[in-house]
Design a protein around this motif. Structure first.
Motif, PDB file in Angstrom:
ATOM      1  N   PHE B  86       0.571  52.226  -5.172  1.00  0.00           N
ATOM      2  CA  PHE B  86       0.351  51.117  -4.343  1.00  0.00           C
ATOM      3  C   PHE B  86       0.206  51.296  -2.959  1.00  0.00           C
ATOM      4  N   THR B  87      -0.783  50.361  -2.740  1.00  0.00           N
ATOM      5  CA  THR B  87      -2.312  50.499  -1.639  1.00  0.00           C
ATOM      6  C   THR B  87      -1.534  48.660  -0.810  1.00  0.00           C
ATOM      7  N   GLY B  88      -0.835  49.027  -0.049  1.00  0.00           N
ATOM      8  CA  GLY B  88      -0.628  47.549   1.018  1.00  0.00           C
ATOM      9  C   GLY B  88      -1.219  46.969   1.432  1.00  0.00           C
ATOM     10  N   GLY B  89      -0.772  45.580   2.279  1.00  0.00           N
ATOM     11  CA  GLY B  89      -2.078  45.325   3.225  1.00  0.00           C
ATOM     12  C   GLY B  89      -2.108  45.155   4.479  1.00  0.00           C
ATOM     13  N   GLY B  90      -2.492  44.244   5.074  1.00  0.00           N
ATOM     14  CA  GLY B  90      -2.767  44.835   6.903  1.00  0.00           C
ATOM     15  C   GLY B  90      -4.251  44.782   7.324  1.00  0.00           C
ATOM     16  N   ASN B  91      -4.459  45.969   7.598  1.00  0.00           N
ATOM     17  CA  ASN B  91      -6.103  45.542   8.410  1.00  0.00           C
ATOM     18  C   ASN B  91      -7.131  46.179   7.219  1.00  0.00           C
ATOM     19  N   THR B  92      -7.693  45.947   6.423  1.00  0.00           N
ATOM     20  CA  THR B  92      -9.055  46.566   5.564  1.00  0.00           C
ATOM     21  C   THR B  92      -9.941  47.758   6.281  1.00  0.00           C
TER      22      THR B  92
END
Lengths: 235, 235
Positions: B86-92
């Motif tokens: 799982f890769t979570g959101g935030g700053n790409t």
């Protein structure tokens, strides 16, 4: 002495292109018979030619001739000899890529520091800070560097938008994004609302227009700065 | 066979973290006793540890253990052995910088193509396309490259926002920005609204959730694609 007008936007809602700045621009370019236009940011993807025509037709009202930087066989010389320079808005990634690839960032910085009157709107304002890293634009092209002119000691966030407390949208707010920026970068950021601009004379940076600006500094709460204040006090 | 769940957002308005996806995630990770969490995007600048704790407490509901990628002395091996990722959101920009600097982009691509179940939200979804160039995020750090996993043939624009015709704001709309992207890049872009996700099984990419998605292709008018459709038809 540096002499810049750094505007959040070219156009305010319901107005014509640059119209709200007309009295300011008459003063700003009072000594300029012609100005050099940097069309690289290409808003909506329009061509350099189309963009330059739009700017020409505005400055015709002030009796000022406009030439696009893309028209010159020796663009370095064109920048050096310019009586005034205007960089228009559009995509900041595209603008910065072109300026670096054409080796024009340093020469632009030099003439601005020597006093050539400069006008920036939106992307053309973004490049006045140390880096373009607080732009709102999409990274449609990979620039050689995020560094920009650094003629003021703040980064800018043009078209600054307040957090909409009624919004059901879960994307990051502008304030959240700027806080993320300050996890990795130290320079202050001015959130410049539409209709606001910075008037730079030498090292004095005065906030102009009707609205306050939002100032973000690393490890500090954001504050509102009222129009008329000198921003350099806050570095 | 590729097996991905690529979501616009982790959280819908008024809901808890990942709650709207719970039934899907039970199926998606049915064979996974543990999953590997990639915390690099650090939303709002939170630490890898804090972010991983948040994810751990959600997956505890499903009886699935969570380990942060930052915890491993041999992260490559951790990716290779993961039962789910799982890769979570935030700053790409931050996420992509870390993945490239740690040489983890290629290994992540390899295990996803081999069938390790993958979940992405927001920034973690952005990286599934060929490039991160249709992110909404601020360029707070300079990545070595904008290239990403390319496990689907579309770029993504998560948290897609329709043009607000009532707005007096003069910043570019999302649609304008994506059109600027297509001046320089050929891959289609899926504007994925909040509450929507792509369910990828092998080469089949099904749009799920209640809303339609907006599909942008170079030199074509944008179209709406209804939920339930196979997106790969539109490449």
């Amino acid at each position: 002495m540096k002499n810049l007008l750094i505007a959040s936007t070219s156009t305010v809602h319901g107005g014509n292109y640059l119209a709200y700045l007309l009295p300011e621009l008459q003063l700003h370019f009072a000594q300029s018979k012609s100005i050099l236009f940097v069309p690289y940011a290409r808003p909506g993807g329009i061509s350099h030619e189309e963009y330059t025509l739009k700017v020409k037709s505005f400055f015709a009202l002030l009796n000022i001739e406009v030439n696009g930087l893309h028209e010159f066989s020796n663009p370095t010389q064109a920048i050096e000899k310019a009586e005034g320079i205007f960089t228009g808005g559009g995509n900041t990634f595209l603008l910065v890529t072109q300026l670096h690839q054409n080796n024009q960032m340093q020469i632009l910085k030099k003439v601005i520091e020597s006093g050539t009157p400069y006008l920036g709107t939106s992307a053309g304002s973004n490049i006045c800070g140390p880096t373009m890293q607080t732009t709102n634009d999409m990274p449609i092209i990979y620039p050689p560097s995020f560094e920009t002119l650094g003629v003021i000691p703040f980064n800018l966030n043009p078209h600054y938008l307040d957090t909409d407390l009624q919004s059901k949208h879960m994307g990051e707010t502008r304030e959240t994004r700027i806080k993320e920026f300050h996890q990795f970068n130290a320079q202050p950021v001015i959130g410049l609302r539409e209709g606001s601009w910075l008037d730079v004379k030498g090292e004095q940076i005065t906030l102009k227009g009707e609205l306050s600006a939002r100032l973000f500094r690393q490890n500090q709460e954001a504050i509102e700065v009222e129009s008329g204040n000198k921003m350099e006090k806050f570095v």
